[in-house]
Motif scaffolding. Sequence first.
Motif, PDB file in Angstrom:
ATOM      1  N   ALA A  80       3.938   8.636  12.653  1.00  0.00           N
ATOM      2  CA  ALA A  80       3.904   8.423  11.207  1.00  0.00           C
ATOM      3  C   ALA A  80       3.937   9.745  10.463  1.00  0.00           C
ATOM      4  O   ALA A  80       4.396   9.811   9.317  1.00  0.00           O
ATOM      5  CB  ALA A  80       2.652   7.633  10.831  1.00  0.00           C
ATOM      6  N   GLY A  81       3.448  10.810  11.096  1.00  0.00           N
ATOM      7  CA  GLY A  81       3.406  12.114  10.431  1.00  0.00           C
ATOM      8  C   GLY A  81       2.375  12.170   9.333  1.00  0.00           C
ATOM      9  O   GLY A  81       2.410  13.052   8.477  1.00  0.00           O
ATOM     10  N   SER A  82       1.432  11.225   9.342  1.00  0.00           N
ATOM     11  CA  SER A  82       0.451  11.126   8.262  1.00  0.00           C
ATOM     12  C   SER A  82      -0.848  10.574   8.815  1.00  0.00           C
ATOM     13  O   SER A  82      -0.872   9.796   9.775  1.00  0.00           O
ATOM     14  CB  SER A  82       0.985  10.199   7.164  1.00  0.00           C
ATOM     15  N   SER A  83      -1.966  10.978   8.173  1.00  0.00           N
ATOM     16  CA  SER A  83      -3.262  10.435   8.565  1.00  0.00           C
ATOM     17  C   SER A  83      -3.545   9.117   7.869  1.00  0.00           C
ATOM     18  O   SER A  83      -4.476   8.409   8.230  1.00  0.00           O
ATOM     19  CB  SER A  83      -4.371  11.441   8.224  1.00  0.00           C
ATOM     20  N   ASN A  84      -2.754   8.787   6.859  1.00  0.00           N
ATOM     21  CA  ASN A  84      -2.883   7.505   6.168  1.00  0.00           C
ATOM     22  C   ASN A  84      -1.881   6.529   6.773  1.00  0.00           C
ATOM     23  O   ASN A  84      -0.678   6.623   6.533  1.00  0.00           O
ATOM     24  CB  ASN A  84      -2.632   7.668   4.667  1.00  0.00           C
ATOM     25  N   VAL A  85      -2.376   5.598   7.563  1.00  0.00           N
ATOM     26  CA  VAL A  85      -1.515   4.697   8.328  1.00  0.00           C
ATOM     27  C   VAL A  85      -2.087   3.285   8.308  1.00  0.00           C
ATOM     28  O   VAL A  85      -3.307   3.098   8.413  1.00  0.00           O
ATOM     29  CB  VAL A  85      -1.404   5.156   9.815  1.00  0.00           C
ATOM     30  N   VAL A  86      -1.209   2.294   8.180  1.00  0.00           N
ATOM     31  CA  VAL A  86      -1.596   0.902   8.397  1.00  0.00           C
ATOM     32  C   VAL A  86      -1.358   0.594   9.870  1.00  0.00           C
ATOM     33  O   VAL A  86      -0.235   0.703  10.352  1.00  0.00           O
ATOM     34  CB  VAL A  86      -0.779  -0.059   7.512  1.00  0.00           C
ATOM     35  N   PHE A  87      -2.419   0.256  10.579  1.00  0.00           N
ATOM     36  CA  PHE A  87      -2.287  -0.126  11.984  1.00  0.00           C
ATOM     37  C   PHE A  87      -2.138  -1.642  12.066  1.00  0.00           C
ATOM     38  O   PHE A  87      -3.067  -2.383  11.743  1.00  0.00           O
ATOM     39  CB  PHE A  87      -3.514   0.316  12.791  1.00  0.00           C
ATOM     40  N   VAL A  88      -0.959  -2.094  12.469  1.00  0.00           N
ATOM     41  CA  VAL A  88      -0.706  -3.510  12.678  1.00  0.00           C
ATOM     42  C   VAL A  88      -1.015  -3.801  14.147  1.00  0.00           C
ATOM     43  O   VAL A  88      -0.279  -3.385  15.047  1.00  0.00           O
ATOM     44  CB  VAL A  88       0.747  -3.880  12.336  1.00  0.00           C
ATOM     45  N   ILE A  89      -2.113  -4.508  14.388  1.00  0.00           N
ATOM     46  CA  ILE A  89      -2.598  -4.743  15.742  1.00  0.00           C
ATOM     47  C   ILE A  89      -2.256  -6.174  16.125  1.00  0.00           C
ATOM     48  O   ILE A  89      -2.972  -7.120  15.761  1.00  0.00           O
ATOM     49  CB  ILE A  89      -4.111  -4.484  15.830  1.00  0.00           C
ATOM     50  N   ASN A  90      -1.170  -6.341  16.828  1.00  0.00           N
ATOM     51  CA  ASN A  90      -0.709  -7.673  17.196  1.00  0.00           C
ATOM     52  C   ASN A  90      -1.477  -8.217  18.396  1.00  0.00           C
ATOM     53  O   ASN A  90      -1.797  -7.485  19.335  1.00  0.00           O
ATOM     54  CB  ASN A  90       0.788  -7.644  17.527  1.00  0.00           C
TER      55      ASN A  90
ATOM     56  N   VAL B  74      -7.085   5.068   7.441  1.00  0.00           N
ATOM     57  CA  VAL B  74      -6.564   4.043   8.349  1.00  0.00           C
ATOM     58  C   VAL B  74      -6.928   2.657   7.824  1.00  0.00           C
ATOM     59  O   VAL B  74      -8.099   2.390   7.522  1.00  0.00           O
ATOM     60  CB  VAL B  74      -7.145   4.227   9.770  1.00  0.00           C
ATOM     61  N   TYR B  75      -5.922   1.785   7.713  1.00  0.00           N
ATOM     62  CA  TYR B  75      -6.200   0.405   7.328  1.00  0.00           C
ATOM     63  C   TYR B  75      -5.701  -0.522   8.425  1.00  0.00           C
ATOM     64  O   TYR B  75      -4.499  -0.597   8.690  1.00  0.00           O
ATOM     65  CB  TYR B  75      -5.539   0.043   6.003  1.00  0.00           C
ATOM     66  N   PRO B  76      -6.623  -1.241   9.093  1.00  0.00           N
ATOM     67  CA  PRO B  76      -6.220  -2.111  10.202  1.00  0.00           C
ATOM     68  C   PRO B  76      -5.894  -3.533   9.734  1.00  0.00           C
ATOM     69  O   PRO B  76      -6.624  -4.121   8.935  1.00  0.00           O
ATOM     70  CB  PRO B  76      -7.462  -2.111  11.092  1.00  0.00           C
ATOM     71  N   ILE B  77      -4.797  -4.064  10.250  1.00  0.00           N
ATOM     72  CA  ILE B  77      -4.449  -5.469  10.040  1.00  0.00           C
ATOM     73  C   ILE B  77      -4.154  -6.053  11.412  1.00  0.00           C
ATOM     74  O   ILE B  77      -3.207  -5.635  12.078  1.00  0.00           O
ATOM     75  CB  ILE B  77      -3.222  -5.619   9.123  1.00  0.00           C
ATOM     76  N   ALA B  78      -4.960  -6.992  11.832  1.00  0.00           N
ATOM     77  CA  ALA B  78      -4.820  -7.570  13.167  1.00  0.00           C
ATOM     78  C   ALA B  78      -4.359  -9.018  13.077  1.00  0.00           C
ATOM     79  O   ALA B  78      -4.610  -9.709  12.087  1.00  0.00           O
ATOM     80  CB  ALA B  78      -6.143  -7.491  13.922  1.00  0.00           C
ATOM     81  N   THR B  79      -3.663  -9.455  14.129  1.00  0.00           N
ATOM     82  CA  THR B  79      -3.258 -10.858  14.228  1.00  0.00           C
ATOM     83  C   THR B  79      -3.829 -11.447  15.504  1.00  0.00           C
ATOM     84  O   THR B  79      -4.025 -10.736  16.497  1.00  0.00           O
ATOM     85  CB  THR B  79      -1.718 -11.004  14.234  1.00  0.00           C
ATOM     86  N   ALA B  80      -4.099 -12.749  15.473  1.00  0.00           N
ATOM     87  CA  ALA B  80      -4.659 -13.416  16.654  1.00  0.00           C
ATOM     88  C   ALA B  80      -4.388 -14.903  16.561  1.00  0.00           C
ATOM     89  O   ALA B  80      -4.234 -15.458  15.469  1.00  0.00           O
ATOM     90  CB  ALA B  80      -6.161 -13.153  16.761  1.00  0.00           C
ATOM     91  N   ASN B  81      -4.337 -15.533  17.732  1.00  0.00           N
ATOM     92  CA  ASN B  81      -4.220 -16.992  17.794  1.00  0.00           C
ATOM     93  C   ASN B  81      -5.581 -17.653  17.994  1.00  0.00           C
ATOM     94  O   ASN B  81      -5.832 -18.726  17.471  1.00  0.00           O
ATOM     95  CB  ASN B  81      -3.285 -17.409  18.939  1.00  0.00           C
TER      96      ASN B  81
ATOM     97  N   LEU C 128       0.811  -1.218   0.000  1.00  0.00           N
ATOM     98  CA  LEU C 128       0.000   0.000   0.000  1.00  0.00           C
ATOM     99  C   LEU C 128       0.847   1.272   0.000  1.00  0.00           C
ATOM    100  O   LEU C 128       0.316   2.371  -0.157  1.00  0.00           O
ATOM    101  CB  LEU C 128      -0.930   0.006   1.213  1.00  0.00           C
ATOM    102  N   LYS C 129       2.173   1.087   0.211  1.00  0.00           N
ATOM    103  CA  LYS C 129       3.100   2.229   0.265  1.00  0.00           C
ATOM    104  C   LYS C 129       2.663   3.243   1.330  1.00  0.00           C
ATOM    105  O   LYS C 129       2.641   4.456   1.120  1.00  0.00           O
ATOM    106  CB  LYS C 129       3.224   2.909  -1.103  1.00  0.00           C
ATOM    107  N   MET C 130       2.325   2.703   2.482  1.00  0.00           N
ATOM    108  CA  MET C 130       1.893   3.527   3.602  1.00  0.00           C
ATOM    109  C   MET C 130       2.762   3.249   4.821  1.00  0.00           C
ATOM    110  O   MET C 130       3.250   2.132   4.991  1.00  0.00           O
ATOM    111  CB  MET C 130       0.426   3.232   3.956  1.00  0.00           C
ATOM    112  N   PRO C 131       2.964   4.260   5.679  1.00  0.00           N
ATOM    113  CA  PRO C 131       3.666   3.986   6.948  1.00  0.00           C
ATOM    114  C   PRO C 131       2.808   3.104   7.824  1.00  0.00           C
ATOM    115  O   PRO C 131       1.574   3.090   7.684  1.00  0.00           O
ATOM    116  CB  PRO C 131       3.839   5.384   7.562  1.00  0.00           C
ATOM    117  N   TRP C 132       3.456   2.348   8.716  1.00  0.00           N
ATOM    118  CA  TRP C 132       2.671   1.510   9.613  1.00  0.00           C
ATOM    119  C   TRP C 132       3.015   1.794  11.062  1.00  0.00           C
ATOM    120  O   TRP C 132       4.102   2.239  11.390  1.00  0.00           O
ATOM    121  CB  TRP C 132       2.846   0.036   9.285  1.00  0.00           C
ATOM    122  N   ALA C 133       2.046   1.520  11.908  1.00  0.00           N
ATOM    123  CA  ALA C 133       2.226   1.664  13.350  1.00  0.00           C
ATOM    124  C   ALA C 133       1.796   0.356  13.994  1.00  0.00           C
ATOM    125  O   ALA C 133       0.859  -0.290  13.532  1.00  0.00           O
ATOM    126  CB  ALA C 133       1.388   2.815  13.882  1.00  0.00           C
TER     127      ALA C 133
END
Length: 455
Positions: free
Chosen positions: A288-298, A339-346, A248-253
């Motif tokens: 990120a300095g940007s409103s467009n962020v991929v949130f990696v939610i571990n 904002v694009y969220p990507i979450a991980t879970a067991n 997506l060429k976006m910063p992630w948090a």
Amino acid sequence: MIVSLPEQKDKTEITGGFSKTGKSYAFEYKTGGKLFSLKVKALDVRYEKLVDYLSKNHFAVRISGDFLTAGFRIRKIRAGQSMESDSLKPVSGDLIKSMVERLRTSQIVIRDNENKKASAITRIPELRDYVWCMEDTLPDNIRDWAYSTLRLLDDDTIGADEKRHAQHALSLMMSVQWKTSFFEPIDPHEARQILDDELYGLEEVKQRVIETIIQINRTHTLPFYGLLLVGPAGTGKSQIAYAVAKILKMPWAVLDMSTVRDPSALTGSSRIYVNARTGRIMDAFVKAGSSNVVFVINELDKADSNTSNGNSADSLLTLFDNLGFTDNYMECAIPTNGVYPIATANDISKISGPLRSRFAVIEIPDYTPKEKKIIFRDYSLPKILKHLGMKPEECSLTESAVNSIIEHFHDTPGCRDLEQAAEHLASHALYEIEATGKKSIRFNEGQVNRILGFD
């Protein structure tokens, strides 16, 4: 450091001071009532800031060195004695000695100043000018909030603590570039290559990921659903998340939900408290300095739900909706359409229904023994060898040795144990090479079993 040749060829130690004209430095000194200037012709990057510091403060220093064809090479810089007749100031000898020695024995990281993130704007006059100049780039509600905050800062009836918080909040908000929600199309072939570079196998998973985000090519907005990657530990869930951010060429948090014990850690605390602060979500926008962020939610399933303030994970709901997220400290709704969220879970059963409904769920299967063998041989071991600065031929294993490792970990989920085994063997090989002078180490099955404790 090399300066131009002094007229006095017999002087190998000179007292004077550095000066700067434009971007050029010179060393100036007086002798016989006459001022001489030696142009700095070559300057080691390690000493640039030191020379700049000495020139700005007009400190007196002694330089000593030797003569070369190209000029006078400075080998030592020490504190010099200032004269009443010149404008140079004395400087601590211990300070100069410490700084020179530290720089001499250090390696300097060259930073790209052109891409360096701009410093935060914190002073009220600068904030006022910034808001006025940038108002057309701000979302309507943030522009209105910014002017309301400026009026609060001008109000003499407002307390000092409240003003301090308001000023800090405005500074943080202005440090974020509030972008449009238009997104450029992605190249599906490039996307697949990025995923293939990150991890081996999982063909169906990769295909499903690309099918989810390819929607951008027609809508030019982020996909309606985020990604929820569910599977055993060590199966590459986080790697997929980071790969999607690259696509997506976006910063992630990164938000690690296993460490969140209270919703306020995400949503911030009210300014009525002296020690109030923003939450992790707003911190991520600022970083990120940007409103467009991929949130990696571990570890979304690890969020603590046994608190009096409710389930921490449910605080994410407004972040995933396009209605805006409000941080309690900022007191302003933040646009979330970038904002694009990507979450991980067991364990997906531990995630609430409303939260789960915001995601496209992708099950990550465990690897087969055959896949684990390829991952160990072609990915884990080469990765470790590269990290240790070793060549592939310096550490290798026989086929039976690799099979023994796979057999031992065949019922262990994920590949983390394989990577730890690779690190153990590579470190053992490196020790043998360094201690005995051997050129390479090739492990057989018996050696692997002994070193890794399989016997």
